[in-house]
Design a protein around this motif. Structure first.
Motif, short mmCIF file in Angstrom:
data_model
loop_
_atom_site.label_atom_id
_atom_site.label_comp_id
_atom_site.label_asym_id
_atom_site.label_seq_id
_atom_site.Cartn_x
_atom_site.Cartn_y
_atom_site.Cartn_z
N LEU A 174 25.48 156.05 104.49
CA LEU A 174 24.81 157.01 105.46
C LEU A 174 25.67 157.86 106.53
O LEU A 174 26.83 157.22 106.66
N THR A 175 25.34 158.82 107.16
CA THR A 175 26.05 159.34 108.35
C THR A 175 26.26 158.08 109.30
O THR A 175 25.33 157.50 109.45
N ARG A 176 27.28 158.40 110.13
CA ARG A 176 27.69 157.67 111.14
C ARG A 176 26.34 157.19 112.09
O ARG A 176 26.03 156.05 112.58
N ALA A 177 25.77 158.34 112.61
CA ALA A 177 24.35 158.02 113.48
C ALA A 177 23.40 157.41 112.81
O ALA A 177 22.90 156.51 113.68
N MET A 178 23.17 157.94 111.61
CA MET A 178 21.81 157.16 110.89
C MET A 178 22.39 155.64 110.67
O MET A 178 21.36 154.94 110.89
N ARG A 179 23.64 155.43 110.28
CA ARG A 179 23.98 154.26 110.02
C ARG A 179 23.81 153.22 111.07
O ARG A 179 23.43 152.07 111.18
N ARG A 180 24.18 153.85 112.39
CA ARG A 180 24.04 153.12 113.69
C ARG A 180 22.53 152.81 114.05
O ARG A 180 22.37 151.46 114.31
N GLU A 181 21.38 153.61 113.73
CA GLU A 181 20.27 153.28 113.99
C GLU A 181 19.70 152.38 113.10
O GLU A 181 18.76 151.38 113.29
N VAL A 182 20.23 152.33 111.67
CA VAL A 182 19.61 151.54 110.69
C VAL A 182 20.30 149.77 110.91
O VAL A 182 19.46 148.85 110.85
N GLU A 183 21.62 149.95 111.30
CA GLU A 183 22.02 148.58 111.63
C GLU A 183 21.32 148.04 112.96
O GLU A 183 21.24 146.80 112.99
#
Length: 291
Positions: free
Chosen positions: A150-159
């Motif tokens: 995922l893009t960095r921002a979306m990865r942070r949201e999912v994590e």
């Protein structure tokens, strides 16, 4: 499972299966809510059942926030049930929830590889939830192999959400395979039985353009509603079962529709701003389902 009546016998809930012709945007969810609202206004006890739901978290900021607040993964369909009808237990009404996310195109070697990933559920699955009504247990899963793309921002949201949900790391292919087996059907049937304990009518919503969310539900439905933009078509459960058997448990609505013969009733739907407004127009279908 329905509750005993005052006369001593068991009153079975009437079951309505709602499926769509198109893979996306047939109008199933709004039609389900409209039918439920119309039935409720007539004093009928209604339960809604979305056995398996998948949603893409891109463009679903509302459901991301709701999932974090509830501590339970919820998708767009069940959040709409909750928003317009209230009194919905998201785990029971939607036992299996899948959250997908588009990966970062820069994580792939070429556009064709990226585009292939975007049409493959196993490549886009980032979170999942399974609620077992009989065991009263909810398990969340996170899929690191897909989250890493995922893009960095979306990865942070999912994590962040995965941590809030206590999601266990899992492999997407293995999880999807387990959700297509008999064990998963048993979980779905357990939640259906729970919903029917207090309902006179159970409305079951399928997914995409699948005839049924799982095979066993076809055996027990009383009515089958096919939805297309601007149109509802109502068939008997017996007619659905005959067509299902004839075609060998066909999975797609567009394949089964030609052999269903003439519907019991059809209804043209207007453009509406909400499913509550749409409920004002579904009376002719409700008259047949629950006269």
């Amino acid at each position: 499972m329905a509750a005993p009546t005052s006369e001593g016998f068991v009153a079975m809930a009437l079951r309505v299966l709602v499926s769509g012709i198109l893979e996306f945007d047939s109008g199933k969810t709004w039609s389900v809510i409209a039918l439920a609202r119309s039935l409720l206004e007539r004093g009928v006890r209604v339960a809604l059942f979305k056995p398996v739901a998948g949603h893409n978290i891109w463009g679903s900021a509302r459901t991301l926030r709701m999932s974090a607040e509830l501590g339970m993964l919820v998708g767009n369909d069940v959040s709409a049930y909750m928003r317009y009808l209230g009194g919905i237990d998201p785990g029971v009404s939607n036992p299996v929830a899948l959250a997908l996310a588009y990966p970062d195109p820069l994580a792939f070697h070429g556009v064709s590889q990226y585009l292939s990933a975007t049409v493959d559920t196993a490549s886009m699955l980032v979170l999942a939830r399974v609620h077992d009504c009989r065991a009263q247990r909810t398990q969340h899963y996170v899929f690191p192999v897909n989250v890493s793309r995922l893009t960095r921002a979306m990865r942070r949201e999912v994590e962040r959400l995965a941590e809030r949900l206590g999601a266990a790391p899992a492999h997407p292919g293995e999880t999807l395979e387990s959700l297509s087996g008999p064990g998963a059907e048993s979980v779905l049937e357990g939640c259906r039985e729970r919903l029917e304990e207090d309902a006179e009518v159970l409305i079951v919503e399928s997914f995409n353009n699948a005839v049924a969310p799982y095979n066993r539900i076809v055996d027990v439905v009383d009515f089958f509603v096919v939805v297309a933009p601007g149109r509802l078509m109502l068939y008997s459960g017996d007619r659905l079962r005959a067509a299902y058997e004839l075609l060998g448990s066909v999975s797609r609505v567009d394949r089964i529709l030609p052999v269903l013969s003439k519907p019991i009733a059809t209804l043209e739907l207007p453009i509406a701003e909400s499913p509550i407004e749409l409920a004002e127009h579904v009376g002719p279908i409700v008259d047949v389902i629950a006269p």
